[in-house]
Design a protein around this motif. Structure first.
Motif, PDB file in Angstrom:
ATOM      1  N   ASP A   1       0.865  -1.369   0.065  1.00  0.00           N
ATOM      2  CA  ASP A   1      -0.028  -0.122   0.156  1.00  0.00           C
ATOM      3  C   ASP A   1       0.745   1.509  -0.098  1.00  0.00           C
ATOM      4  OD1 ASP A   1      -2.305  -1.346  -0.091  1.00  0.00           O
ATOM      5  OD2 ASP A   1      -2.276  -1.730   1.990  1.00  0.00           O
ATOM      6  N   VAL A   2       2.002   1.282   0.796  1.00  0.00           N
ATOM      7  CA  VAL A   2       2.871   2.362   0.736  1.00  0.00           C
ATOM      8  C   VAL A   2       3.517   2.518  -0.646  1.00  0.00           C
ATOM      9  CG1 VAL A   2       4.753   3.769   2.145  1.00  0.00           C
ATOM     10  CG2 VAL A   2       2.850   2.544   3.076  1.00  0.00           C
ATOM     11  N   LEU A   3       4.659   1.424  -0.788  1.00  0.00           N
ATOM     12  CA  LEU A   3       5.622   1.543  -1.760  1.00  0.00           C
ATOM     13  C   LEU A   3       4.992   1.195  -3.187  1.00  0.00           C
ATOM     14  CD1 LEU A   3       8.532  -0.551  -0.238  1.00  0.00           C
ATOM     15  CD2 LEU A   3       8.075   1.879  -0.163  1.00  0.00           C
ATOM     16  N   LEU A   4       3.878   0.321  -3.434  1.00  0.00           N
ATOM     17  CA  LEU A   4       3.418   0.164  -4.640  1.00  0.00           C
ATOM     18  C   LEU A   4       2.048   0.677  -4.765  1.00  0.00           C
ATOM     19  CD1 LEU A   4       4.435  -3.733  -4.882  1.00  0.00           C
ATOM     20  CD2 LEU A   4       5.644  -1.710  -5.850  1.00  0.00           C
ATOM     21  N   GLN A   5       1.325   1.266  -3.800  1.00  0.00           N
ATOM     22  CA  GLN A   5       0.194   1.968  -3.813  1.00  0.00           C
ATOM     23  C   GLN A   5      -0.794   1.386  -4.697  1.00  0.00           C
ATOM     24  OE1 GLN A   5       1.345   5.902  -5.698  1.00  0.00           O
ATOM     25  NE2 GLN A   5       2.919   6.057  -3.961  1.00  0.00           N
ATOM     26  N   ARG A   6      -0.870   0.064  -3.841  1.00  0.00           N
ATOM     27  CA  ARG A   6      -2.089  -1.024  -4.604  1.00  0.00           C
ATOM     28  C   ARG A   6      -3.372  -0.469  -4.839  1.00  0.00           C
ATOM     29  NH1 ARG A   6      -2.812  -6.195  -1.122  1.00  0.00           N
ATOM     30  NH2 ARG A   6      -3.223  -4.475   0.754  1.00  0.00           N
ATOM     31  N   LYS A   7      -3.722   0.434  -3.853  1.00  0.00           N
ATOM     32  CA  LYS A   7      -5.208   0.794  -3.894  1.00  0.00           C
ATOM     33  C   LYS A   7      -5.425   1.707  -4.999  1.00  0.00           C
ATOM     34  CE  LYS A   7      -7.445   0.363   0.579  1.00  0.00           C
ATOM     35  NZ  LYS A   7      -8.204   1.083   1.868  1.00  0.00           N
ATOM     36  N   ILE A   8      -4.351   2.539  -5.402  1.00  0.00           N
ATOM     37  CA  ILE A   8      -4.776   3.405  -6.464  1.00  0.00           C
ATOM     38  C   ILE A   8      -4.721   2.878  -7.685  1.00  0.00           C
ATOM     39  CG2 ILE A   8      -3.679   5.649  -7.523  1.00  0.00           C
ATOM     40  CD1 ILE A   8      -2.578   6.368  -4.953  1.00  0.00           C
ATOM     41  N   LEU A   9      -3.662   1.695  -7.816  1.00  0.00           N
ATOM     42  CA  LEU A   9      -3.785   0.756  -8.917  1.00  0.00           C
ATOM     43  C   LEU A   9      -5.120  -0.025  -9.427  1.00  0.00           C
ATOM     44  CD1 LEU A   9      -2.195  -0.337 -11.176  1.00  0.00           C
ATOM     45  CD2 LEU A   9      -1.418  -2.195  -9.802  1.00  0.00           C
ATOM     46  N   LYS A  10      -5.693  -0.252  -8.149  1.00  0.00           N
ATOM     47  CA  LYS A  10      -7.162  -0.953  -8.410  1.00  0.00           C
ATOM     48  C   LYS A  10      -7.871   0.107  -9.028  1.00  0.00           C
ATOM     49  CE  LYS A  10      -6.930  -4.194  -4.628  1.00  0.00           C
ATOM     50  NZ  LYS A  10      -7.378  -4.581  -3.319  1.00  0.00           N
ATOM     51  N   GLU A  11      -7.939   1.354  -8.680  1.00  0.00           N
ATOM     52  CA  GLU A  11      -8.585   2.337  -9.090  1.00  0.00           C
ATOM     53  C   GLU A  11      -8.759   2.866 -10.286  1.00  0.00           C
ATOM     54  OE1 GLU A  11     -11.922   4.280  -8.304  1.00  0.00           O
ATOM     55  OE2 GLU A  11     -10.994   2.879  -6.770  1.00  0.00           O
TER      56      GLU A  11
END
Ligand code: SF4
Ligand code: SF4
Ligand code: SF4
Ligand code: SF4
Length: 541
Positions: free
Chosen positions: A20-30
């Motif tokens: 969630d911090v380094l790869l910012q998974r939530k933004i990618l899903k969005e």
């Protein structure tokens, strides 16, 4: 913290940090576009900050051979700068050219985009002008190769014009091959050990090439100094204002994401929860994802109150937490915005900064209701959630917002129920009536009182007339007489449970419940309108 490190929670903490911090998974899903934009800005900025801005402290400590004008640092500085610039370009397109619904752009968003653009563009311009500058070259040659003969210095200068992007009117093309060879040897002996080829800084070198027709004039006008001041000042402003700007989320978002990954609200001390919530207010990037999914968006469409959108509520809450006073209109709008939240939790689920938004609204709501202005919506069914959470509020202060709202409605409508006051039975010309044709069924009422007889609210009181003002059949009758304001003054409309018993039992098919519902929202709108007048007279609070 130690308890987390030496427990199974460490896995959750590491997972949140990496994904969630380094790869910012939530933004990618969005959205892939938004993820690419955020990754470019985030990583470009962080790497530039530590490798370039804090190079003498951080990079020097990590790599013994660090020299900003040597590779790979010379190349990487341009690469990281270009990453930020590409991210900023996407941000500008997204915010100003793509019509994304409910994506609000605040002055803080404009500042963040502007300051990043000025820092990076001034940096590239400065490097480009330095590459072409004869003055910079002369100073360098004097310092590191001052003992060379005039002929050798001219050869070095010719080589730099030919290969390093320098612009000089003192040497003229075409250069003889032996002159360039001599210049190259001098370069390798005295310059190369601390200066990588200018082409390595590909973006700066290209900028220098674009500027080369004007390079001589810029050099004479001292553009290197001017651009240095612009670059230095913009970096200084950016860093000095960082704690007060949304750029602070670079630090607060990782803290928020990791804290929420391991923190159990029920087992945590209230002061720790409060501290986390204060940090959460700074973690918002104003990306507006939460507003895109908000269940209260219909309320926003109807009321046009931007504070109904979760992304827009953060700034006023932050201002309140910082002890700043909001003006009357803002306070009312934020109270309504927070009250119209349905507690659906969708904003919390999608927030890429990991902010526990629902909890934030719940905590702020009760405080604002107690301290803020009267909010008539607390008298409506929207108070259901507040009622369910009643035990969380001390019993002595729980009814206060209800009383305040009741007084606000009374101030506008109840005087019409004053027994000592005569009521003009002349229907107002074009007066306020329930407007949907569907609800105009009140005119079919013949006063059988069935509706009031079956009503569980009416049946709940020994003296319902005194408690409720007007009963359902009397409200229908008032409407028939054109006395809409009188009907809106009845406490009955706020106490109605919308159980539809009255409507189902009406032999005349009067839409009793729907009418009461519509009256309620007409009353809320009326109180809102009336607030300004009452404010001037110091009323309604
Ligand atoms: S609260 Fe979360 S989702 Fe909403 S604007 Fe802020 S960072 Fe984005
Ligand atoms: S919890 Fe409230 S603010 Fe969040 S999405 Fe649901 S309605 Fe909107
Ligand atoms: S039941 Fe219908 S007709 Fe009878 S009083 Fe009520 S609204 Fe009027
Ligand atoms: S809908 Fe309201 S007025 Fe009608 S019976 Fe139910 S509580 Fe009474």
């Amino acid at each position: 913290m130690l308890a987390v490190i030496f427990s199974a929670k460490i896995v959750r903490l590491l997972q949140a940090f990496v994904l969630d911090v380094l790869l910012q998974r939530k933004i990618l899903k969005e959205s892939v576009l938004r993820w690419a934009m955020h990754m470019l800005i985030f990583w470009g900025f962080i790497l530039l900050l530590f490798m370039h801005a804090l190079g003498r402290i951080v990079t020097d400590a990590l790599f013994s051979n660090y020299e900003p004008t040597l590779n790979p640092y010379f190349f990487l500085r341009d690469l990281f700068g270009l990453m930020v610039l590409a991210g900023v370009v996407v941000a500008v397109i997204r915010r100003f050219f793509l019509k994304i619904p409910r994506l609000m752009t605040s002055s803080m968003d404009k500042y963040a985009i502007g300051i990043l653009a000025v820092i990076i563009l001034s940096g590239f311009l400065l490097s480009g002008v330095k590459i072409t500058s004869k003055t910079e070259f002369s100073d360098m040659a004097e310092e590191y190769a001052g003992w060379l003969s005039q002929e050798e210095l001219r050869a070095l200068e010719s080589y730099w014009v030919s290969d390093q992007g320098l612009v000089s009117s003192d040497v003229t093309r075409p250069f003889a091959a032996d002159v360039l060879d001599q210049g190259k040897q001098a370069h390798e002996s005295y310059c190369a050990y601390c200066h990588a080829p200018a082409k390595s800084a590909f973006a700066s070198y290209s900028t220098g090439k674009i500027l080369s027709p004007a390079a001589g004039a810029m050099d004479r006008a001292g553009f290197v100094g001017i651009l240095w001041y612009i670059h230095f000042l913009s970096c200084f402003i950016g860093l000095a204002y960082l704690p007060f700007s949304k750029m602070l989320h670079i630090f607060s978002t990782p803290i928020t994401i990791m804290a929420n990954a391991v923190m159990d609200e029920k087992k945590s001390k209230p002061e720790n929860v409060a501290t986390r919530q204060i940090i959460e207010l700074d973690a918002c990037t104003h990306c507006c994802t939460c507003s895109l999914y908000c269940s209260a968006m219909m309320g926003y469409e109807a009321r046009q109150n931007t504070y109904i959108l979760p992304s827009e509520k953060i700034a006023p809450l932050k201002a309140l937490a910082a002890g700043r006073d909001l003006n009357e209109a803002e306070t009312r709008a934020i109270v309504e915005g927070i009250y119209l939240c349905t507690n659906c939790d969708r904003c919390t689920v999608v927030c890429p900064s990991g902010i526990n938004l629902r909890q934030l609204w719940l905590n702020a709501r009760e405080r604002l209701l107690q301290q803020g202005p009267a909010e008539p919506l607390v008298l409506s069914q929207l108070s259901f959630v507040r009622g369910l959470n009643r035990k969380k509020t001390p019993a002595d202060i729980y009814p206060l917002p209800l009383e305040k709202a009741d007084n606000a409605v009374s101030a506008k409508y109840r005087p019409l129920l004053d027994p000592d006051r005569s009521i003009d039975l002349t229907p107002p010309a074009g007066g306020q009536q329930p407007t949907s044709g569907f609800e105009n069924t009140f005119s079919y009422c013949f006063g059988c009182q069935n509706c009031s007889t079956v009503c569980p609210v009416v049946g709940n009181y020994e003296d319902p007339q005194e408690q409720l003002g007007l009963l359902p059949h009397q409200i229908m009758c008032s409407l028939g007489l054109g006395l809409t304001e009188t009907a809106m003054g009845a406490k009955m409309i706020w106490d109605c449970l919308t159980c539809y018993q009255c409507q189902e039992h009406c032999p005349q098919n009067v839409n009793v419940t729907d009418i009461l519902y519509e009256l309620k929202y007409m009353a809320v709108a009326g109180v809102d309108e009336g607030r300004q007048n009452h404010d001037q007279a110091g009323g309604l609070r």
